[in-house]
Write a protein that holds these residues in place. Structure first.
Motif, PDB file in Angstrom:
ATOM      1  N   LEU A 162      45.469  32.941  49.567  1.00 35.41           N
ATOM      2  CA  LEU A 162      45.755  31.995  48.487  1.00 35.41           C
ATOM      3  C   LEU A 162      45.617  32.658  47.119  1.00 35.41           C
ATOM      4  N   VAL A 163      44.528  33.405  46.937  1.00 28.60           N
ATOM      5  CA  VAL A 163      44.291  34.059  45.652  1.00 28.60           C
ATOM      6  C   VAL A 163      45.387  35.084  45.364  1.00 28.60           C
ATOM      7  N   ALA A 164      45.696  35.933  46.342  1.00 27.74           N
ATOM      8  CA  ALA A 164      46.713  36.962  46.137  1.00 27.74           C
ATOM      9  C   ALA A 164      48.066  36.335  45.809  1.00 27.74           C
ATOM     10  N   THR A 165      48.407  35.266  46.505  1.00 32.38           N
ATOM     11  CA  THR A 165      49.677  34.589  46.240  1.00 32.38           C
ATOM     12  C   THR A 165      49.734  34.083  44.802  1.00 32.38           C
ATOM     13  N   GLU A 166      48.679  33.391  44.374  1.00 30.97           N
ATOM     14  CA  GLU A 166      48.661  32.833  43.023  1.00 30.97           C
ATOM     15  C   GLU A 166      48.724  33.931  41.969  1.00 30.97           C
ATOM     16  N   LEU A 167      47.929  34.994  42.130  1.00 35.89           N
ATOM     17  CA  LEU A 167      47.875  36.027  41.104  1.00 35.89           C
ATOM     18  C   LEU A 167      49.171  36.831  41.039  1.00 35.89           C
ATOM     19  N   VAL A 168      49.727  37.176  42.190  1.00 36.43           N
ATOM     20  CA  VAL A 168      50.964  37.960  42.198  1.00 36.43           C
ATOM     21  C   VAL A 168      52.134  37.134  41.666  1.00 36.43           C
ATOM     22  N   GLU A 169      52.248  35.899  42.116  1.00 36.20           N
ATOM     23  CA  GLU A 169      53.361  35.079  41.649  1.00 36.20           C
ATOM     24  C   GLU A 169      53.214  34.719  40.177  1.00 36.20           C
ATOM     25  N   ASN A 170      51.979  34.560  39.715  1.00 33.04           N
ATOM     26  CA  ASN A 170      51.759  34.323  38.293  1.00 33.04           C
ATOM     27  C   ASN A 170      52.224  35.525  37.469  1.00 33.04           C
ATOM     28  N   SER A 171      51.912  36.719  37.973  1.00 32.36           N
ATOM     29  CA  SER A 171      52.357  37.933  37.294  1.00 32.36           C
ATOM     30  C   SER A 171      53.881  38.038  37.310  1.00 32.36           C
ATOM     31  N   PHE A 172      54.476  37.772  38.454  1.00 32.46           N
ATOM     32  CA  PHE A 172      55.932  37.868  38.592  1.00 32.46           C
ATOM     33  C   PHE A 172      56.648  36.880  37.663  1.00 32.46           C
ATOM     34  N   LEU A 173      56.122  35.664  37.578  1.00 35.86           N
ATOM     35  CA  LEU A 173      56.795  34.610  36.817  1.00 35.86           C
ATOM     36  C   LEU A 173      56.583  34.737  35.310  1.00 35.86           C
ATOM     37  N   HIS A 174      55.413  35.261  34.903  1.00 40.04           N
ATOM     38  CA  HIS A 174      55.060  35.174  33.487  1.00 40.04           C
ATOM     39  C   HIS A 174      54.992  36.504  32.749  1.00 40.04           C
ATOM     40  N   ASP A 198      49.260  44.057  35.928  1.00 41.01           N
ATOM     41  CA  ASP A 198      50.639  44.213  35.461  1.00 41.01           C
ATOM     42  C   ASP A 198      50.620  44.812  34.069  1.00 41.01           C
ATOM     43  N   ALA A 199      51.793  45.082  33.522  1.00 40.87           N
ATOM     44  CA  ALA A 199      51.903  45.786  32.246  1.00 40.87           C
ATOM     45  C   ALA A 199      51.929  44.847  31.044  1.00 40.87           C
ATOM     46  N   ASP A 200      51.830  43.558  31.273  1.00 37.95           N
ATOM     47  CA  ASP A 200      51.833  42.587  30.175  1.00 37.95           C
ATOM     48  C   ASP A 200      50.413  42.440  29.641  1.00 37.95           C
ATOM     49  N   PRO A 201      50.161  42.740  28.372  1.00 38.73           N
ATOM     50  CA  PRO A 201      48.785  42.688  27.862  1.00 38.73           C
ATOM     51  C   PRO A 201      48.271  41.282  27.570  1.00 38.73           C
ATOM     52  N   ARG A 202      49.116  40.271  27.631  1.00 38.60           N
ATOM     53  CA  ARG A 202      48.653  38.920  27.313  1.00 38.60           C
ATOM     54  C   ARG A 202      47.626  38.452  28.341  1.00 38.60           C
ATOM     55  N   GLU A 203      46.545  37.889  27.849  1.00 34.04           N
ATOM     56  CA  GLU A 203      45.442  37.470  28.704  1.00 34.04           C
ATOM     57  C   GLU A 203      45.837  36.277  29.564  1.00 34.04           C
ATOM     58  N   ALA A 204      45.415  36.285  30.814  1.00 29.77           N
ATOM     59  CA  ALA A 204      45.652  35.144  31.699  1.00 29.77           C
ATOM     60  C   ALA A 204      44.663  34.034  31.349  1.00 29.77           C
ATOM     61  N   LEU A 205      45.175  32.834  31.154  1.00 32.15           N
ATOM     62  CA  LEU A 205      44.353  31.710  30.726  1.00 32.15           C
ATOM     63  C   LEU A 205      44.539  30.520  31.648  1.00 32.15           C
ATOM     64  N   LEU A 206      43.470  29.750  31.806  1.00 28.23           N
ATOM     65  CA  LEU A 206      43.576  28.493  32.532  1.00 28.23           C
ATOM     66  C   LEU A 206      44.387  27.500  31.711  1.00 28.23           C
ATOM     67  N   TRP A 229      35.927  34.870  38.635  1.00 28.93           N
ATOM     68  CA  TRP A 229      37.227  35.480  38.363  1.00 28.93           C
ATOM     69  C   TRP A 229      37.262  35.871  36.884  1.00 28.93           C
ATOM     70  N   GLY A 230      38.216  36.701  36.529  1.00 26.27           N
ATOM     71  CA  GLY A 230      38.320  37.114  35.143  1.00 26.27           C
ATOM     72  C   GLY A 230      39.614  37.858  34.886  1.00 26.27           C
ATOM     73  N   CYS A 231      39.796  38.209  33.637  1.00 27.44           N
ATOM     74  CA  CYS A 231      40.966  38.971  33.203  1.00 27.44           C
ATOM     75  C   CYS A 231      40.473  40.113  32.333  1.00 27.44           C
ATOM     76  N   ALA A 232      40.877  41.336  32.651  1.00 22.68           N
ATOM     77  CA  ALA A 232      40.413  42.511  31.923  1.00 22.68           C
ATOM     78  C   ALA A 232      41.606  43.335  31.466  1.00 22.68           C
ATOM     79  N   PRO A 233      41.518  43.929  30.274  1.00 15.18           N
ATOM     80  CA  PRO A 233      42.582  44.838  29.830  1.00 15.18           C
ATOM     81  C   PRO A 233      42.488  46.160  30.571  1.00 15.18           C
ATOM     82  N   ARG A 234      43.563  46.920  30.556  1.00 17.48           N
ATOM     83  CA  ARG A 234      43.548  48.228  31.206  1.00 17.48           C
ATOM     84  C   ARG A 234      44.352  49.225  30.378  1.00 17.48           C
ATOM     85  N   TRP A 235      44.051  50.523  30.589  1.00 15.36           N
ATOM     86  CA  TRP A 235      44.790  51.581  29.922  1.00 15.36           C
ATOM     87  C   TRP A 235      46.106  51.820  30.648  1.00 15.36           C
ATOM     88  N   PRO A 236      47.181  52.239  29.944  1.00 11.24           N
ATOM     89  CA  PRO A 236      47.287  52.294  28.482  1.00 11.24           C
ATOM     90  C   PRO A 236      47.598  50.930  27.881  1.00 11.24           C
TER      91      PRO A 236
END
Length: 263
Positions: A162-174, A198-206, A229-236
């Motif tokens: 369930l978690v993987a589905t939500e996170l991957v599809e959220n990334s794909f869609l947004h 993913d490469a989008d730097p915008r933070e994931a928000l509820l 759960w959380g959202c963290a930035p990554r390099w680059p």
């Protein structure tokens, strides 16, 4: 060098640790970018992030809380310690007497910093890079299914799917950046983590769920069924959204969603 206009960073590796050297001045304006940079180093999962403060000026004493703030953001996942090296005896003595030392050890040199590290807990990791196509959620589920079977943790499989589905599809869609989606699975201290980058730097928000019933969507579902759960930035650039699930007996999903009938 890595970094922005205010602070730049040098990084070297020593005994599996990222030893980083910030250059510049930590001000209130640079505070968030500075803590984000520390989190980015930790998300790469070195043994520790060791920060050498010789060339960092700090505009005011309260700004040293950046180190404690970064530690709190990575404490649950990826669980990488942050350590300070301060060669100046007076500065080191002050930091050891401050609130910073409650969260972040302060050492005189690299030798003592490395010697003071605890043995890192064993981690099992598996990663998968996914092209952002319509079937990426299905491929992520297959990867999670195989990994849970291989690691002998079938009890966490349903929640992890369930978690993987939500996170991957959220990334794909947004995500607005056309780049691969990375799925990272990890087992550490009887905790199973699903992390999606993913490469989008915008933070994931509820976002607020619909008001027409007791239904919860997207990250609300992730937040309800995970330990944290959380959202963290990554390099680059970009971000990683992660969720930690305890292994062991799984609670009924209806309990998480509030769907059990009341007696």
């Amino acid at each position: 060098m890595l970094g922005g206009r205010e602070i730049t960073w040098e990084r070297v590796e020593r005994q599996g640790c990222s030893v980083v050297y910030p250059h510049g001045e930590l001000t209130s304006a640079a505070y968030r970018a500075f803590t984000d940079a520390l989190v980015k180093f930790a998300v790469e999962e070195p043994r520790a992030v060791i920060v050498v403060l010789d060339n960092l000026r700090v505009a005011s004493e309260p700004l040293y809380s950046a180190f404690g703030s970064a530690w709190m953001r990575v404490g649950e996942w990826p669980g990488v310690p942050i350590v300070l090296i301060v060669h100046s005896p007076s500065r080191r003595q002050w930091l050891r007497g401050s609130a910073v030392h409650r969260f972040v050890p302060v050492h005189a040199d690299l030798v003592s910093a490395l010697a003071g590290l605890r043995e890192a807990p064993s981690r099992r990791r598996a990663t998968l890079d996914l092209a952002p196509t319509a079937d990426c959620g299905q491929r992520a589920r297959h990867f999670v299914e195989e990994t849970c079977l291989r690691w002998g943790i079938p009890e966490v499989r349903v929640d992890a799917l369930l978690v993987a589905t939500e996170l991957v599809e959220n990334s794909f869609l947004h995500s607005d950046v056309p780049a691969d989606i990375q799925v990272r699975l990890e087992l550490r201290n009887q905790l199973f983590t699903v992390a999606v980058g993913d490469a989008d730097p915008r933070e994931a928000l509820l976002r607020e769920p619909g008001t027409d019933g007791p239904r919860h969507y997207g990250l609300h579902l992730v937040a309800r069924i995970s330990r944290s759960w959380g959202c963290a930035p990554r390099w680059p650039s970009g971000k990683i959204v992660w969720a930690v699930l305890p292994t062991g007996r799984r609670r009924d999903l209806r309990d998480f969603l509030g769907l059990r009938p009341q007696h």
